[in-house]
Write an enzyme that holds these catalytic residues in place. Structure first.
Site, PDB file in Angstrom:
ATOM      1  N   TYR A   1      31.399 -37.046  -6.116  1.00  0.00           N
ATOM      2  CA  TYR A   1      31.108 -36.652  -4.740  1.00  0.00           C
ATOM      3  C   TYR A   1      30.157 -35.462  -4.689  1.00  0.00           C
ATOM      4  O   TYR A   1      30.347 -34.440  -5.351  1.00  0.00           O
ATOM      5  CB  TYR A   1      32.394 -36.296  -3.987  1.00  0.00           C
TER       6      TYR A   1
ATOM      7  N   HIS B   1      22.147 -29.806   8.124  1.00  0.00           N
ATOM      8  CA  HIS B   1      23.271 -28.964   8.513  1.00  0.00           C
ATOM      9  C   HIS B   1      22.839 -27.684   9.219  1.00  0.00           C
ATOM     10  O   HIS B   1      23.695 -26.905   9.651  1.00  0.00           O
ATOM     11  CB  HIS B   1      24.127 -28.636   7.285  1.00  0.00           C
TER      12      HIS B   1
ATOM     13  N   ASN C   1      29.334 -25.275   1.437  1.00  0.00           N
ATOM     14  CA  ASN C   1      30.791 -25.393   1.465  1.00  0.00           C
ATOM     15  C   ASN C   1      31.366 -24.003   1.242  1.00  0.00           C
ATOM     16  O   ASN C   1      30.888 -23.264   0.380  1.00  0.00           O
ATOM     17  CB  ASN C   1      31.271 -26.326   0.366  1.00  0.00           C
TER      18      ASN C   1
ATOM     19  N   TYR D   1      58.892   3.483  27.311  1.00  0.00           N
ATOM     20  CA  TYR D   1      58.693   2.811  26.017  1.00  0.00           C
ATOM     21  C   TYR D   1      57.314   3.065  25.423  1.00  0.00           C
ATOM     22  O   TYR D   1      57.147   3.129  24.212  1.00  0.00           O
ATOM     23  CB  TYR D   1      58.891   1.304  26.172  1.00  0.00           C
TER      24      TYR D   1
ATOM     25  N   ARG E   1      57.935   6.319  23.695  1.00  0.00           N
ATOM     26  CA  ARG E   1      59.052   6.328  22.747  1.00  0.00           C
ATOM     27  C   ARG E   1      58.912   5.277  21.654  1.00  0.00           C
ATOM     28  O   ARG E   1      59.377   5.467  20.526  1.00  0.00           O
ATOM     29  CB  ARG E   1      60.351   6.101  23.531  1.00  0.00           C
TER      30      ARG E   1
ATOM     31  N   PHE F   1      37.857 -25.589   0.940  1.00  0.00           N
ATOM     32  CA  PHE F   1      36.960 -25.157   2.014  1.00  0.00           C
ATOM     33  C   PHE F   1      37.673 -25.000   3.349  1.00  0.00           C
ATOM     34  O   PHE F   1      37.129 -24.425   4.289  1.00  0.00           O
ATOM     35  CB  PHE F   1      35.822 -26.165   2.190  1.00  0.00           C
TER      36      PHE F   1
ATOM     37  N   GLU G   1      36.931 -35.489   8.712  1.00  0.00           N
ATOM     38  CA  GLU G   1      37.434 -34.115   8.760  1.00  0.00           C
ATOM     39  C   GLU G   1      38.306 -34.015  10.006  1.00  0.00           C
ATOM     40  O   GLU G   1      37.897 -33.505  11.048  1.00  0.00           O
ATOM     41  CB  GLU G   1      36.255 -33.145   8.780  1.00  0.00           C
TER      42      GLU G   1
END
Length: 515
Positions: free
Chosen positions: A54, A84, A196, A281, A284, A330, A416
């Site tokens: 791959y 990409h 990646n 609060y 405190r 990844f 994905e």
């Protein structure tokens, strides 16, 4: 400009925080080179072989079943980067991009990505010569790595895309040429190894972690100052109370506040005869709330330190086993969870600080301070709207604190099908930290004004020094004036740790327990 050598797999957060943005020349320890070259050799043999591997001799994602002949492997990698480069939005801040590049160096330097040493040398050179890729800030879902942002980084390495060099935005090749560098032709798997990974998300998260810590420490100073301004009790800070619960962050915050308030004349003036039994609060319980936030930040820090040193591309090259294996490192879920935790911490520190602001401007609750902390309420509105601003910022941070990791959506034709959303989960933290710095700035302005109304009584020496630092950029409020500039100036003192430095307690917590 000094040289900083980083060892892949054992770089600490403090090392990263100290070097980033300081103009250092950053390089990997040359002891990493044999492992890097061995992995590259294994990839080269796989690319020339018949077995499908791959990303080496196949397509990507849903196209992994398409075989690529050896003569097309370089084109495959170049096309991967081009396709990409699909990010949108404002350009990422240069220091985030440079942090991302350093993290990519650390990942590739582990010798499990299969890139040649020349790839590492080019990233080092770009950092050294300050050739900073222009990286759009939106487009990653934090799943198959931060694909789009890292592709925009890598595009410059192959002479494409855009980069900032000496104040100008240039085409990638021109920026490299101007710096005396040459683009690289990607070999088998190298484009995939570069895009990646979780380095974009992690870079944002690391820088947000540093700013979060600065805000939290400044917030402790502000809380101590506010406690004295409303003549609050220090009894809730006693060590025995916090030791009985045992949370480290809570113990640390109480100790820091005790040190900051030690010697206050204001505190001593109402130890006896004060008709109030307990403070609200927001006064405190500050050690409990801020301490819990600190414990979250420390947990996030441990996650991010691991991630900063991790190999997060795919497939991974296991030289000793002679294998190239597909996995899922990844996936940025750890970074997404860390970012979500930090968002909760930031929102809660702002929420409790805002309540102290509201307390100090309210004459019913502030123990005799004038309304809205102005000498002439009515004629002047004082810090009335500054408090409203903190409410707006607090509310905005509450919305931004909603978790991002639970918002998965399928991508890439359902290949994905679960994603982390870590990229925008980490990116929003910078907006949240800016909001928080402004909330703390308003608290400091209110508390300083409140302390001054207690004259001739004085606060502690450390807190007097803090007020002096504030007054250098923001004079005492008498008649009404625009206070936006005051808030901005004091917020800068928060962000650069000047408030903590002025207190004489830097760091407020021991460095060993910081992360």
């Amino acid at each position: 400009m000094s040289d900083i050598t980083l060892v892949p797999g054992s770089t600490t957060l403090l090392q990263l925080e100290n070097l980033l943005g300081q103009g250092h020349r950053i390089r990997l320890d040359r002891g990493a080179k044999p492992a890097v070259e061995a992995a590259a050799g294994l990839v080269a043999r796989a690319a020339a072989g018949d077995a499908a591997v791959y990303g080496v001799n196949t397509g990507f994602g849903k196209l992994a079943t398409v075989r690529i002949p050896p003569e097309d492997t370089s084109t495959l990698q170049r096309n991967l980067i081009r396709s990409h480069c699909a990010g949108v939005g404002e350009p990422t801040e240069p220091r985030v991009v440079r942090t991302m590049m350093v993290l990519k160096l650390l990942s590739l330097g582990r010798g499990a990505s299969g890139v040649r040493w020349e790839v590492i040398e080019l990233i080092e050179a770009m950092l050294r010569e300050r050739v900073t890729p222009v990286v759009p800030s939106q487009g990653s879902v934090g799943a198959s790595g931060d694909l789009a942002p890292l592709a925009h980084m890598t595009a410059v390495m192959i002479g494409e895309g855009k980069a900032e060099y000496r104040g100008r935005i240039l085409p990638g090749r021109d920026a490299l040429d101007a710096a005396g560098l040459k683009p690289i032709e990607l070999g088998p798997k190298e484009g995939l190894a570069l895009i990646n990974g979780t380095q974009f998300s992690t870079a944002y998260a690391l820088l947000a972690l540093s700013q979060s810590w600065r805000n939290v420490e400044s917030g402790i100073v502000a809380a101590a100052l506010s406690t004295d301004a409303i003549m609050g009790s220090t009894a809730p800070l006693q060590p025995a109370i916090h030791g009985l619960r045992g949370h480290p962050g809570q113990i640390d915050v109480a100790a820091a506040m005790r040190a900051l308030m030690d010697g206050s004349e204001i505190r001593e003036s109402h130890r006896h005869g004060d008709t109030r039994v307990q403070d609200p609060y927001c006064i405190r319980c500050h050690p409990q709330v801020s301490g819990a936030a600190i414990d979250l930040l420390r947990h996030a820090a441990r996650t991010l330190e691991i991630e900063a040193n991790a190999v997060t591309d795919n497939p991974l090259v296991l030289v000793e086993d002679g294998q190239i294996l597909s996995g899922g490192n990844f996936h940025a879920e750890p970074v997404g969870f860390a970012a979500d935790m930090m968002a909760l911490a930031i929102a809660e520190i702002g929420a409790i600080a805002q309540r102290r602001v509201a307390l100090m401007v309210d004459p019913v609750l502030s123990h005799d301070l004038p309304a809205f902390l102005t000498p002439e309420p009515g004629l002047n509105s004082g810090l009335m709207i500054a408090e409203v601003t903190t409410a707006a910022l607090m509310s905005e941070n509450k919305h931004l604190a909603n978790p991002c990791t639970t918002d998965s959506t399928p991508t890439s034709a359902n290949q994905e099908d679960h994603v982390s959303m870590a990229a925008h989960g980490a990116r929003r933290l910078h907006r949240m930290n800016a909001n928080l710095a402004n909330i703390i700035a308003v608290e400091l302005l209110c508390a300083a004004q409140g302390i001054e109304f207690r004259a001739p009584l004085k606060t502690s020496a450390p807190l007097q020094d803090v007020i002096s630092a504030i007054r250098k950029v923001s004079p005492s409020l008498t008649d009404d004036r625009e206070v936006a500039a005051d808030i901005e100036a004091v917020a800068e003192l928060v962000s650069d740790l000047s408030i903590v430095k002025a207190s004489g307690h830097l760091p407020l917590m021991e460095i060993s327990s910081r992360y």
